[in-house]
Design a protein around this motif. Sequence first.
Motif, PDB file in Angstrom:
ATOM      1  N   VAL A 106      10.263  13.405  -5.335  1.00  0.00           N
ATOM      2  CA  VAL A 106       9.790  12.011  -5.386  1.00  0.00           C
ATOM      3  C   VAL A 106      10.885  11.204  -6.230  1.00  0.00           C
ATOM      4  O   VAL A 106      11.529  11.513  -7.136  1.00  0.00           O
ATOM      5  N   PRO A 107      11.376   9.987  -5.575  1.00  0.00           N
ATOM      6  CA  PRO A 107      12.509   9.310  -6.361  1.00  0.00           C
ATOM      7  C   PRO A 107      11.977   8.922  -7.561  1.00  0.00           C
ATOM      8  O   PRO A 107      10.877   8.232  -7.845  1.00  0.00           O
ATOM      9  N   LYS A 108      13.166   9.102  -8.716  1.00  0.00           N
ATOM     10  CA  LYS A 108      12.745   8.464  -9.927  1.00  0.00           C
ATOM     11  C   LYS A 108      13.322   7.075  -9.867  1.00  0.00           C
ATOM     12  O   LYS A 108      12.750   6.114 -10.824  1.00  0.00           O
ATOM     13  N   THR A 109      14.460   6.815  -9.177  1.00  0.00           N
ATOM     14  CA  THR A 109      15.204   5.767  -9.143  1.00  0.00           C
ATOM     15  C   THR A 109      15.327   5.429  -7.546  1.00  0.00           C
ATOM     16  O   THR A 109      15.878   6.261  -7.020  1.00  0.00           O
ATOM     17  N   PRO A 110      14.854   4.366  -7.007  1.00  0.00           N
ATOM     18  CA  PRO A 110      14.842   3.987  -5.564  1.00  0.00           C
ATOM     19  C   PRO A 110      16.543   3.877  -5.024  1.00  0.00           C
ATOM     20  O   PRO A 110      17.110   3.345  -6.002  1.00  0.00           O
ATOM     21  N   SER A 111      16.667   4.288  -4.048  1.00  0.00           N
ATOM     22  CA  SER A 111      17.955   4.377  -3.476  1.00  0.00           C
ATOM     23  C   SER A 111      18.008   3.457  -2.074  1.00  0.00           C
ATOM     24  O   SER A 111      16.776   2.906  -1.890  1.00  0.00           O
ATOM     25  N   TRP A 112      18.980   3.269  -1.508  1.00  0.00           N
ATOM     26  CA  TRP A 112      19.073   2.476  -0.302  1.00  0.00           C
ATOM     27  C   TRP A 112      17.799   3.110   0.878  1.00  0.00           C
ATOM     28  O   TRP A 112      17.332   2.357   1.307  1.00  0.00           O
ATOM     29  N   ARG A 113      18.043   4.409   0.795  1.00  0.00           N
ATOM     30  CA  ARG A 113      17.245   5.175   1.579  1.00  0.00           C
ATOM     31  C   ARG A 113      15.791   5.288   1.338  1.00  0.00           C
ATOM     32  O   ARG A 113      14.900   5.000   2.113  1.00  0.00           O
ATOM     33  N   THR A 114      15.543   5.112  -0.011  1.00  0.00           N
ATOM     34  CA  THR A 114      13.999   4.885  -0.386  1.00  0.00           C
ATOM     35  C   THR A 114      13.539   3.797   0.306  1.00  0.00           C
ATOM     36  O   THR A 114      12.488   3.499   0.750  1.00  0.00           O
ATOM     37  N   LEU A 115      14.290   2.616   0.095  1.00  0.00           N
ATOM     38  CA  LEU A 115      13.959   1.400   0.583  1.00  0.00           C
ATOM     39  C   LEU A 115      13.788   1.497   2.277  1.00  0.00           C
ATOM     40  O   LEU A 115      13.101   0.757   2.702  1.00  0.00           O
ATOM     41  N   ALA A 116      14.657   1.938   2.801  1.00  0.00           N
ATOM     42  CA  ALA A 116      14.397   2.048   4.410  1.00  0.00           C
ATOM     43  C   ALA A 116      13.113   2.968   4.508  1.00  0.00           C
ATOM     44  O   ALA A 116      12.352   2.501   5.500  1.00  0.00           O
ATOM     45  N   ASP A 117      12.714   4.069   3.793  1.00  0.00           N
ATOM     46  CA  ASP A 117      11.456   4.744   3.824  1.00  0.00           C
ATOM     47  C   ASP A 117      10.250   3.948   3.600  1.00  0.00           C
ATOM     48  O   ASP A 117       9.489   3.565   4.518  1.00  0.00           O
ATOM     49  N   ILE A 118      10.439   2.867   2.814  1.00  0.00           N
ATOM     50  CA  ILE A 118       9.388   1.900   2.580  1.00  0.00           C
ATOM     51  C   ILE A 118       9.447   1.023   3.901  1.00  0.00           C
ATOM     52  O   ILE A 118       8.289   0.609   4.355  1.00  0.00           O
ATOM     53  N   LEU A 119      10.401   0.415   4.346  1.00  0.00           N
ATOM     54  CA  LEU A 119      10.633  -0.449   5.309  1.00  0.00           C
ATOM     55  C   LEU A 119       9.852  -0.068   6.869  1.00  0.00           C
ATOM     56  O   LEU A 119       9.131  -0.387   7.232  1.00  0.00           O
ATOM     57  N   ILE A 120      10.369   1.291   6.944  1.00  0.00           N
ATOM     58  CA  ILE A 120       9.795   2.120   8.329  1.00  0.00           C
ATOM     59  C   ILE A 120       8.567   2.354   8.126  1.00  0.00           C
ATOM     60  O   ILE A 120       7.650   2.544   9.135  1.00  0.00           O
ATOM     61  N   SER A 136       0.764  -1.077  -0.090  1.00  0.00           N
ATOM     62  CA  SER A 136       0.040  -0.097  -0.295  1.00  0.00           C
ATOM     63  C   SER A 136       0.779   1.334   0.022  1.00  0.00           C
ATOM     64  O   SER A 136       0.531   2.272  -0.833  1.00  0.00           O
ATOM     65  N   TRP A 137       2.005   1.141   0.756  1.00  0.00           N
ATOM     66  CA  TRP A 137       2.792   2.520   0.780  1.00  0.00           C
ATOM     67  C   TRP A 137       3.495   2.577  -0.427  1.00  0.00           C
ATOM     68  O   TRP A 137       3.513   3.837  -0.973  1.00  0.00           O
ATOM     69  N   VAL A 138       4.275   1.383  -0.999  1.00  0.00           N
ATOM     70  CA  VAL A 138       4.763   1.972  -2.217  1.00  0.00           C
ATOM     71  C   VAL A 138       3.838   2.467  -3.596  1.00  0.00           C
ATOM     72  O   VAL A 138       4.220   3.161  -4.092  1.00  0.00           O
ATOM     73  N   ARG A 139       2.672   1.992  -3.335  1.00  0.00           N
ATOM     74  CA  ARG A 139       1.514   2.434  -4.465  1.00  0.00           C
ATOM     75  C   ARG A 139       1.298   3.878  -4.170  1.00  0.00           C
ATOM     76  O   ARG A 139       0.829   4.599  -5.241  1.00  0.00           O
ATOM     77  N   SER A 140       1.360   4.528  -3.108  1.00  0.00           N
ATOM     78  CA  SER A 140       1.035   5.727  -2.569  1.00  0.00           C
ATOM     79  C   SER A 140       2.052   6.685  -2.248  1.00  0.00           C
ATOM     80  O   SER A 140       1.885   7.675  -2.067  1.00  0.00           O
ATOM     81  N   MET A 141       3.233   6.188  -2.463  1.00  0.00           N
ATOM     82  CA  MET A 141       4.364   6.791  -1.661  1.00  0.00           C
ATOM     83  C   MET A 141       4.877   8.179  -2.463  1.00  0.00           C
ATOM     84  O   MET A 141       5.454   9.064  -1.600  1.00  0.00           O
ATOM     85  N   ASP A 142       4.452   8.349  -3.627  1.00  0.00           N
ATOM     86  CA  ASP A 142       4.841   9.838  -4.106  1.00  0.00           C
ATOM     87  C   ASP A 142       3.978  10.927  -3.388  1.00  0.00           C
ATOM     88  O   ASP A 142       4.703  11.875  -3.161  1.00  0.00           O
ATOM     89  N   HIS A 143       2.813  10.499  -2.987  1.00  0.00           N
ATOM     90  CA  HIS A 143       2.265  11.490  -2.019  1.00  0.00           C
ATOM     91  C   HIS A 143       2.907  11.725  -0.756  1.00  0.00           C
ATOM     92  O   HIS A 143       3.048  12.914  -0.451  1.00  0.00           O
TER      93      HIS A 143
END
Length: 83
Positions: free
Chosen positions: A64-78, A48-55
């Motif tokens: 808004v990340p165009k290419t996910p980074s290690w930090r983007t993945l951490a955002d998704i996880l937390i 759900s978060w990945v689908r709406s993460m741009d918001h």
Amino acid sequence: MQLHERIEKINSKEDLADFIESLRSDFEAHPDKWNNPSLSQYLAAMESWVRSMDHYYVNTKQEVPKTPSWRTLADILIRSKDI
């Protein structure tokens, strides 16, 4: 240092691995503070978060990340622990 604060310091896969270790330790120490205590619930929240993460990035005035980074993945996880 709070988990959310650690995200800013993630610049490599090793940093991400350390963050994941801290996330796991937090879950083991405080499972009652996680909104998604089962793997199934956590993965559903992550989807759900990945689908709406741009918001999230727009609302927090971040690019808004165009290419996910290690930090983007951490955002998704937390963020998925709190949905």
